[in-house]
Design an enzyme around this catalytic site. Structure first.
Site, mmCIF file in Angstrom:
data_model
loop_
_atom_site.group_PDB
_atom_site.id
_atom_site.type_symbol
_atom_site.label_atom_id
_atom_site.label_comp_id
_atom_site.label_asym_id
_atom_site.label_seq_id
_atom_site.Cartn_x
_atom_site.Cartn_y
_atom_site.Cartn_z
ATOM 1 N N ASP A 7 2.979 7.979 0.618
ATOM 2 C CA ASP A 7 2.251 6.797 1.041
ATOM 3 C C ASP A 7 0.762 7.169 0.901
ATOM 4 O OD1 ASP A 7 1.632 4.379 2.504
ATOM 5 O OD2 ASP A 7 1.259 5.652 4.235
ATOM 6 N N LEU A 8 -0.115 6.192 0.880
ATOM 7 C CA LEU A 8 -1.544 6.510 0.721
ATOM 8 C C LEU A 8 -2.290 6.487 2.060
ATOM 9 C CD1 LEU A 8 -4.047 6.963 -1.144
ATOM 10 C CD2 LEU A 8 -4.244 4.487 -1.268
ATOM 11 N N ASP A 9 -2.479 5.272 2.587
ATOM 12 C CA ASP A 9 -3.260 5.115 3.814
ATOM 13 C C ASP A 9 -2.569 5.803 4.982
ATOM 14 O OD1 ASP A 9 -5.173 3.522 2.539
ATOM 15 O OD2 ASP A 9 -4.025 1.709 2.857
ATOM 16 N N THR A 15 -7.633 5.793 5.876
ATOM 17 C CA THR A 15 -8.347 4.534 5.640
ATOM 18 C C THR A 15 -8.036 3.510 6.730
ATOM 19 O OG1 THR A 15 -6.537 4.090 4.151
ATOM 20 C CG2 THR A 15 -8.644 4.612 3.125
ATOM 21 N N LYS A 43 -0.036 -1.155 10.026
ATOM 22 C CA LYS A 43 -0.018 -0.059 9.049
ATOM 23 C C LYS A 43 1.141 -0.224 8.080
ATOM 24 C CE LYS A 43 -2.375 3.578 11.571
ATOM 25 N NZ LYS A 43 -2.215 4.856 12.278
ATOM 26 N N SER A 112 2.558 2.952 -2.168
ATOM 27 C CA SER A 112 1.623 2.369 -1.200
ATOM 28 C C SER A 112 1.644 0.854 -1.244
ATOM 29 C CB SER A 112 0.203 2.864 -1.524
ATOM 30 O OG SER A 112 -0.760 2.098 -0.842
ATOM 31 N N ALA A 113 1.370 0.237 -0.092
ATOM 32 C CA ALA A 113 1.281 -1.224 -0.033
ATOM 33 C C ALA A 113 -0.088 -1.708 -0.503
ATOM 34 C CB ALA A 113 1.507 -1.685 1.404
ATOM 35 N N LYS A 143 6.803 -3.284 2.487
ATOM 36 C CA LYS A 143 7.548 -2.427 3.408
ATOM 37 C C LYS A 143 7.760 -3.260 4.676
ATOM 38 C CE LYS A 143 4.855 1.547 1.761
ATOM 39 N NZ LYS A 143 3.765 2.492 2.086
ATOM 40 N N GLU A 167 5.317 9.416 4.992
ATOM 41 C CA GLU A 167 4.867 8.120 5.516
ATOM 42 C C GLU A 167 4.252 8.243 6.910
ATOM 43 O OE1 GLU A 167 4.360 4.948 5.860
ATOM 44 O OE2 GLU A 167 4.860 4.243 3.857
ATOM 45 N N ASP A 168 3.331 7.339 7.238
ATOM 46 C CA ASP A 168 2.728 7.368 8.577
ATOM 47 C C ASP A 168 3.015 6.100 9.373
ATOM 48 O OD1 ASP A 168 1.053 5.656 7.019
ATOM 49 O OD2 ASP A 168 -0.428 5.810 8.619
HETATM 50 P P1 B16 Z 1 -4.981 -3.452 0.676
HETATM 51 P P2 B16 Z 1 -0.203 2.181 2.690
HETATM 52 C C1 B16 Z 1 -1.353 -0.128 3.427
HETATM 53 O O1 B16 Z 1 -1.359 1.061 2.702
HETATM 54 C C2 B16 Z 1 -2.126 -0.023 4.721
HETATM 55 O O2 B16 Z 1 -1.473 0.842 5.616
HETATM 56 C C3 B16 Z 1 -2.237 -1.371 5.353
HETATM 57 O O3 B16 Z 1 -3.003 -1.287 6.535
HETATM 58 C C4 B16 Z 1 -2.910 -2.345 4.365
HETATM 59 O O4 B16 Z 1 -2.973 -3.657 4.896
HETATM 60 C C5 B16 Z 1 -2.087 -2.359 3.082
HETATM 61 O O5 B16 Z 1 -2.000 -1.058 2.558
HETATM 62 C C6 B16 Z 1 -2.712 -3.257 2.030
HETATM 63 O O6 B16 Z 1 -3.921 -2.702 1.619
HETATM 64 O O7 B16 Z 1 -5.657 -4.484 1.505
HETATM 65 O O8 B16 Z 1 -5.889 -2.334 0.244
HETATM 66 O O9 B16 Z 1 -4.205 -4.041 -0.470
HETATM 67 O O10 B16 Z 1 -0.204 2.770 4.063
HETATM 68 O O11 B16 Z 1 1.096 1.505 2.306
HETATM 69 O O12 B16 Z 1 -0.712 3.127 1.641
HETATM 70 MG MG MG Z 2 0.357 4.342 5.466
#
Ligand code: B16
Ligand code: MG
Length: 213
Positions: A7-9, A15, A43, A112-113, A143, A167-168
């Site tokens: 996962d990224l964030d 972030t 998240k 990542s989302a 997710k 994942e977090d």
């Molecule tokens: P964006 P992950 C997610 O990333 C974040 O945890 C979530 O807070 C955010 O709304 C989502 O990405 C969308 O991000 O606005 O940059 O498209 O944790 O799945 O890496």
């Molecule tokens: Mg995350």
């Protein structure tokens, strides 16, 4: 040999604090004060779905155009905050694990989302360490739907049960489990307790542990 899906964030970089600030400002625009706990539950949730949840909590109904404008505003705010981000923001232990994977021919995908994932990996100068990138631009379901991780496995040409997901977020652990993958919960929060294994930081993940998996 197992494959890694990151996962990224919240796993590679923190972030969440930038997303929180940007959503807080959007909340204030509709007369709502977003709490830390509410933000925790966002998240891993897509940008569009996050806005829907905030509007529900705020009991506010908006037109599609108004929502679109808020989504653009939120993302511009977020992008401005991450503008100066660099390698120093990579969370401890991440580079080590990525280099370990590279040395041992372990295939690595991002799952990542975020629609900003590639931009962030480039800022962190680690995009070349990924064999595949699956993010908010390539999936239709958010997710906890397993799509993002299953696509990663497919691109890496791996069976799902051969993949280890880092994942977090609660939604991400659910997605990994639904995909039939091994889940590793990062950050030591309540949200990731359902994971197969939990670590507070990647520095705590030993090479012996990875080998036994
Ligand atoms: P964006 P992950 C997610 O990333 C974040 O945890 C979530 O807070 C955010 O709304 C989502 O990405 C969308 O991000 O606005 O940059 O498209 O944790 O799945 O890496
Ligand atoms: Mg995350």
């Amino acid at each position: 040999m197992k494959a890694f899906i990151f996962d990224l964030d919240g796993v590679i970089v923190d972030t969440a604090k930038y997303h929180y600030l940007a959503w807080k400002r959007i909340g204030e625009k509709v007369g709502f004060s977003l709490t830390h706990d509410q933000n925790e539950s966002l998240k891993g949730v897509s940008r569009k779905e996050s806005l829907e949840r905030i509007l529900d909590w705020a009991n506010v109904r908006l037109s599609e155009e108004e929502k679109e404008a808020l989504l653009i505003e939120k993302n511009e705010d977020y992008l401005q905050q991450i503008e100066g981000m660099g390698q120093e923001e990579i969370l401890p232990g991440v580079l080590d694990l990525l280099h370990f994977a590279q040395k041992n021919n372990i295939p690595v995908s991002l799952g990542s989302a975020s629609k900003n994932a590639t931009r962030i990996l480039k800022k962190l100068a680690i995009d070349h360490l990924f064999n595949a990138i699956v993010d908010g631009n390539n999936v239709t379901a958010s997710k906890p739907n397993p799509e993002v991780f299953l696509k990663g496995a497919e691109l890496l040409k791996q069976e799902p049960n051969n993949c280890i997901v880092f994942e977090d977020a609660a939604a991400g652990i659910q997605a990994a489990k639904a995909a039939g993958m091994i889940s590793i919960g990062m950050g030591g929060t309540e949200e990731v307790k359902a994971a197969d294994h939990c670590f507070t930081s990647m520095t705590a993940i030993t090479k012996e542990f990875i080998t036994t998996l």
